[in-house]
Design a protein around this motif. Sequence first.
Motif, mmCIF file in Angstrom:
data_model
loop_
_atom_site.group_PDB
_atom_site.id
_atom_site.type_symbol
_atom_site.label_atom_id
_atom_site.label_comp_id
_atom_site.label_asym_id
_atom_site.label_seq_id
_atom_site.Cartn_x
_atom_site.Cartn_y
_atom_site.Cartn_z
ATOM 1 N N ALA A 116 0.811 -1.220 0.000
ATOM 2 C CA ALA A 116 0.000 0.000 0.000
ATOM 3 C C ALA A 116 0.844 1.269 0.000
ATOM 4 N N TYR A 117 1.996 1.216 0.684
ATOM 5 C CA TYR A 117 2.842 2.404 0.835
ATOM 6 C C TYR A 117 4.309 2.071 0.548
ATOM 7 N N PRO A 118 4.639 1.676 -0.668
ATOM 8 C CA PRO A 118 6.021 1.268 -0.959
ATOM 9 C C PRO A 118 7.048 2.375 -0.732
ATOM 10 N N GLU A 119 6.631 3.614 -0.903
ATOM 11 C CA GLU A 119 7.559 4.735 -0.723
ATOM 12 C C GLU A 119 7.950 4.949 0.731
ATOM 13 N N ARG A 120 7.247 4.318 1.662
ATOM 14 C CA ARG A 120 7.536 4.500 3.084
ATOM 15 C C ARG A 120 8.442 3.408 3.652
ATOM 16 N N VAL A 121 8.882 2.492 2.796
ATOM 17 C CA VAL A 121 9.648 1.334 3.263
ATOM 18 C C VAL A 121 11.005 1.264 2.577
ATOM 19 N N ALA A 122 12.054 1.069 3.394
ATOM 20 C CA ALA A 122 13.416 0.954 2.871
ATOM 21 C C ALA A 122 13.844 -0.506 2.741
ATOM 22 N N ARG A 123 13.632 -1.293 3.805
ATOM 23 C CA ARG A 123 14.029 -2.701 3.815
ATOM 24 C C ARG A 123 12.961 -3.521 4.530
ATOM 25 N N LEU A 124 12.958 -4.817 4.217
ATOM 26 C CA LEU A 124 11.994 -5.730 4.817
ATOM 27 C C LEU A 124 12.706 -6.945 5.395
ATOM 28 N N VAL A 125 12.231 -7.367 6.586
ATOM 29 C CA VAL A 125 12.735 -8.592 7.208
ATOM 30 C C VAL A 125 11.526 -9.426 7.628
ATOM 31 N N PHE A 126 11.467 -10.646 7.111
ATOM 32 C CA PHE A 126 10.386 -11.566 7.461
ATOM 33 C C PHE A 126 10.958 -12.689 8.332
ATOM 34 N N VAL A 127 10.236 -13.012 9.405
ATOM 35 C CA VAL A 127 10.657 -14.081 10.309
ATOM 36 C C VAL A 127 9.545 -15.127 10.354
ATOM 37 N N ASP A 128 9.795 -16.296 9.734
ATOM 38 C CA ASP A 128 8.808 -17.370 9.685
ATOM 39 C C ASP A 128 7.412 -16.823 9.377
ATOM 40 N N PRO A 129 7.251 -16.127 8.249
ATOM 41 C CA PRO A 129 5.989 -15.440 7.973
ATOM 42 C C PRO A 129 4.844 -16.391 7.656
ATOM 43 N N PHE A 130 3.670 -16.015 8.101
ATOM 44 C CA PHE A 130 2.453 -16.737 7.750
ATOM 45 C C PHE A 130 2.242 -16.630 6.246
ATOM 46 N N VAL A 131 1.849 -17.737 5.620
ATOM 47 C CA VAL A 131 1.600 -17.761 4.183
ATOM 48 C C VAL A 131 0.101 -17.859 3.911
ATOM 49 N N GLY A 132 -0.553 -18.843 4.533
ATOM 50 C CA GLY A 132 -1.993 -18.985 4.411
ATOM 51 C C GLY A 132 -2.406 -19.706 3.144
ATOM 52 N N PRO A 133 -3.703 -19.881 2.951
ATOM 53 C CA PRO A 133 -4.731 -19.526 3.935
ATOM 54 C C PRO A 133 -4.880 -20.584 5.016
ATOM 55 N N VAL A 134 -5.393 -20.173 6.174
ATOM 56 C CA VAL A 134 -5.647 -21.121 7.241
ATOM 57 C C VAL A 134 -7.105 -21.565 7.181
ATOM 58 N N ASP A 135 -7.339 -22.824 7.470
ATOM 59 C CA ASP A 135 -8.699 -23.349 7.532
ATOM 60 C C ASP A 135 -9.167 -23.277 8.985
ATOM 61 N N ALA A 136 -10.062 -22.353 9.260
ATOM 62 C CA ALA A 136 -10.535 -22.166 10.633
ATOM 63 C C ALA A 136 -11.430 -23.303 11.101
ATOM 64 N N GLY A 137 -11.874 -24.157 10.192
ATOM 65 C CA GLY A 137 -12.704 -25.307 10.570
ATOM 66 C C GLY A 137 -13.974 -24.887 11.271
ATOM 67 N N VAL A 138 -14.292 -25.566 12.376
ATOM 68 C CA VAL A 138 -15.536 -25.270 13.085
ATOM 69 C C VAL A 138 -15.510 -23.888 13.727
ATOM 70 N N LEU A 139 -14.305 -23.316 13.897
ATOM 71 C CA LEU A 139 -14.240 -21.963 14.448
ATOM 72 C C LEU A 139 -14.825 -20.934 13.490
ATOM 73 N N ALA A 140 -14.973 -21.313 12.231
ATOM 74 C CA ALA A 140 -15.560 -20.406 11.247
ATOM 75 C C ALA A 140 -17.081 -20.379 11.309
ATOM 76 N N VAL A 141 -17.669 -21.314 12.035
ATOM 77 C CA VAL A 141 -19.138 -21.399 12.121
ATOM 78 C C VAL A 141 -19.653 -20.360 13.112
ATOM 79 N N PRO A 142 -20.450 -19.398 12.675
ATOM 80 C CA PRO A 142 -20.964 -18.372 13.589
ATOM 81 C C PRO A 142 -21.671 -18.987 14.792
ATOM 82 N N GLY A 143 -21.398 -18.448 15.950
ATOM 83 C CA GLY A 143 -22.022 -18.952 17.173
ATOM 84 C C GLY A 143 -21.251 -20.119 17.754
ATOM 85 N N PHE A 144 -21.145 -21.189 16.999
ATOM 86 C CA PHE A 144 -20.423 -22.363 17.480
ATOM 87 C C PHE A 144 -18.936 -22.048 17.638
#
Length: 312
Positions: A152-180
């Motif tokens: 979103a803001y490439p002009e505001r960034v000089a360098r990047l360091v990623f540490v074991d970054p999340f890639v995704g997507p994650v399957d939320a399983g039953v946690l995705a069910v509203p209410g339950f």
Amino acid sequence: MIPNLKRYVLGGVFLLGIVIIVLPLLLETERLNLDEEARSQAPGSFVDLTHGTVHYELAGPGDGPVVVLVHGFSVPYFVWDPTFERLSSEGFRVLRYDLYGRGYSERPDIAYDKTLYVEQLSELLTVLEIDDPIDLVGLSMGGPVIASFTSAYPERVARLVFVDPFVGPVDAGVLAVPGFGEYLAVVFFARTLPERLGDDFFDPMKVPDWEGRFREQMRYRGFRRALLRSLRGFMAEDFSVQYGGLGRKGIPTLLFWGRHDQTVPFIHSGSTAEALGARLVVVEEAGHTPHLEKPEIFESEILRFLTRDGPD
């Protein structure tokens, strides 16, 4: 016999219903509001942004290069303790903060998506009058946060360091069910997080004494909701495509990955490094938090990267 059996069945169903209703009340940990009194006991500083108060800490010389540390899914900014101290002692101006919903930052009742996290960081930098391009370091879920911000803001960034970054997507399983999903989050998912902190480490003997600090944030209303909505929203995305787009921008990038990471498996390291156009540092005998398990390797590599003048 049949009438008696029917009575027993109905009685059992009734008792089960009572247990289902009462169990969340007994296991509830979020009994307090995160207010000024609660925050007065916390270290660091606070600033009011669009979606509420944000907890942060800024240290190091005022004229030093700015490095921003972004934590992961559930452990707030104290996950960066040794890195924060080392970088600030080496002359960097180091900023770390709690993402919305974590630590002592606000837990707004909104969607926890890419837009929220990007604008939180953007607003925080603006309020703190940090205008020059910054170096961003993202751990786990913090990886796609810094990737999204940079896109979103490439002009505001000089360098990047990623540490074991999340890639995704994650399957939320039953946690995705509203209410339950909300019910399970109370009785199991969120409640068991402190006991599972050690899963991020290769060597259980190196797990910091975090449980009390972690449980502190669980006392305040909105923590569980933030995690659940992050799972259903932000972490439901596949960030490998965004990493590829980021790699084409040519921003100097360094990637760390613990060889024995069970949270975001090491098998993702090669493709992520290629997508980002990053140099990959494989940290042996380390899990999901190599900066904590092998600080001598992590700090040496990151300092070399952040202080270089030419291409890595």
